[in-house]
Design an enzyme around this catalytic site. Structure first.
Site, PDB file in Angstrom:
ATOM      1  N   CYS A 303       0.829  -1.206   0.000  1.00 12.45           N
ATOM      2  CA  CYS A 303       0.000   0.000   0.000  1.00 12.45           C
ATOM      3  C   CYS A 303       0.865   1.259   0.000  1.00 12.45           C
ATOM      4  CB  CYS A 303      -0.967  -0.040   1.188  1.00 12.45           C
ATOM      5  SG  CYS A 303      -2.339   1.128   1.034  1.00 12.45           S
ATOM      6  N   HIS A 387      -3.735  -5.313  -0.452  1.00 11.42           N
ATOM      7  CA  HIS A 387      -3.411  -5.846   0.873  1.00 11.42           C
ATOM      8  C   HIS A 387      -3.445  -7.376   0.867  1.00 11.42           C
ATOM      9  CE1 HIS A 387      -3.404  -2.165   3.386  1.00 11.42           C
ATOM     10  NE2 HIS A 387      -4.107  -1.700   2.372  1.00 11.42           N
ATOM     11  N   GLU A 389      -2.520  -9.248   3.169  1.00 11.92           N
ATOM     12  CA  GLU A 389      -2.882  -9.722   4.511  1.00 11.92           C
ATOM     13  C   GLU A 389      -4.385  -9.636   4.750  1.00 11.92           C
ATOM     14  OE1 GLU A 389      -3.451  -5.493   5.095  1.00 11.92           O
ATOM     15  OE2 GLU A 389      -2.022  -6.662   3.942  1.00 11.92           O
TER      16      GLU A 389
END
Length: 423
Positions: A303, A387, A389
């Protein structure tokens, strides 16, 4: 005779059951509890309020959060679930978050104190609500979930965050898609004051990373052989969990820490997500540029970390019209040809046309064709805009953490041991 005996036994059992139920339901019984005592009794704060977009429309709604007026950048997310994670994501700092999901709050808010085996927050991405305010079409005043400890309204009130429901979020999103992300203001109170609305806070003019980054280095021990340095620009808890869960010890540094002075004591460098305009982080970009010149180990960014790596490499960034904030955005790996469904939250992007010749694009957004990743052509360095994650969102690209750890392991095997860093 047998039929009569069975019938008599059935009547007896039914009679005893009815007597038992009557005893439990008897208000005069000491053990009696009225069923409504089990129901939640939400603290309802339904003051009238307005959501005003600068030089745009005014929307009237009802407050269910803190009784305070705020301003910020209005952005929208199409995420269907995960409002506790989104609201505590530091990347939303300074923004008024508009949820397109018709109703939020129905599964309440989990504990802010629960932690996992690494002492990381179990349900939140940071220790508090990060967005400036919340807008939704409808809010559930009652909730139901085994992890919930309070309602969305109580949480917003306790944390001092204003929240509105009863607003036409479809009209808001249509406006933002046509006009772009805009400054906006939430006013609590029945009367709309146009003079008050002349003052708007522009998060783009502030170094928001300075507000959310750690002030001092800290360490997360996972008992592994690898030791990762992480630059905290507003890191999500689940990024730390994804690294520690793969056996890597992590030392977290402030965003402007001169990591180039200690990078030789680490096995890899990780650049976190964060809020705001990447060009405000001059010190971080300078430090990264020094690291690129002296460290030949693996580097990976997510990001804002992706944008900062690109700036350090010599590329430029641009502000998107309304950004990408969702859990279902398709991204194409331009190297392998594989597509992943990704979770995203960003308003800026890398201008891939400005990349130096020793870098290449690695991912592209299949919705708007914006850049979603870069890699160095000869070194173990890369980053992604989305992202991997998630939290919340799909886990399709989680393999990127595995790739990074594999690169770290190869780097450790091929170099002479260095003295370890002590936070």
């Amino acid at each position: 005779m047998l039929k009569n005996l069975i019938s008599k036994n059935a009547v007896a059992r039914t009679s005893n059951l009815v007597k038992g139920l009557a005893t439990v339901a008897d208000p005069n019984n000491a053990n009696y509890v009225h069923p409504r005592q089990f129901a939640q009794k939400p603290k309802i704060n339904r003051d009238l309020a307005t959501f005003t977009i600068k030089d745009g429309p005014v929307f009237k709604g009802q407050s269910f959060g803190a009784k305070r007026s705020i301003s910020g950048e209005a952005v929208f997310t199409t995420s269907v679930v995960g409002y506790p994670e989104s609201m505590t994501d530091p990347s939303y700092t300074g923004q008024i978050l508009v949820f397109t999901q018709p109703m939020i709050g129905n599964y309440g808010v989990p504990s802010s104190e629960a932690r996992d085996q690494f002492n990381l927050l179990k349900y939140f991405e940071s220790g508090k609500i990060q967005c400036a305010g919340v807008i939704c079409s409808d809010v559930a005043l009652k909730y139901s979930h085994w992890t919930a400890v309070e309602s969305l309204g109580d949480w917003c009130t306790r944390e001092g965050v204003p929240a509105l429901s009863g607003v036409d979020t479809r009209a808001i999103v249509t406006y933002l898609r046509e006009q772009g992300s805009s400054l906006a203001k939430i006013n609590i109170g029945e009367e709309y004051d146009a003079v008050e609305d002349d003052a708007y806070t522009d998060p783009a003019a502030i170094n928001l990373v300075r507000k959310v980054s750690t002030k001092h280095p800290y360490h997360i021990a996972a008992g592994g052989k690898q030791h990762i340095a992480l630059i905290d620009c507003g890191v999500k808890e689940n990024i730390l969990r994804c690294l520690a869960g793969r056996g890597a010890d992590v030392t977290v540094f402030p965003f402007d820490y001169p990591v180039q002075d200690v990078i030789h004591k680490f096995d890899g460098l990780f650049l976190s997500n964060g809020p705001g305009d990447p060009t405000h982080c001059d010190a971080t970009v300078y430090n990264l540029r020094q690291v690129l010149n002296k460290f030949d180990g693996p580097i990976f960014g997510i990001c804002l970390g992706h944008q900062l790596l690109a700036l350090a490499a010599g590329a430029k960034t641009i502000k998107l019209k309304y950004g990408n904030r969702a859990h279902n955005i398709p991204c194409l790996n331009t190297i392998t040809g594989e597509c992943s469904i990704t979770s995203q939250n960003h308003g800026y992007a890398v201008d891939v046309s400005t990349l130096p010749s020793d870098w290449q694009e690695s991912f592209i957004n299949l919705n708007d064709q914006s850049n979603e990743g870069i890699v160095h052509k000869t070194r173990p360095i890369g980053s992604v805009q989305f992202h991997p994650e998630a939290k919340g969102g799909p886990s399709d690209p989680a393999y990127l953490f595995d790739n990074f750890i594999n690169q770290v392991e190869k780097y450790v095997e091929g170099r002479a041991p260095e003295p370890k860093f002590s936070a």
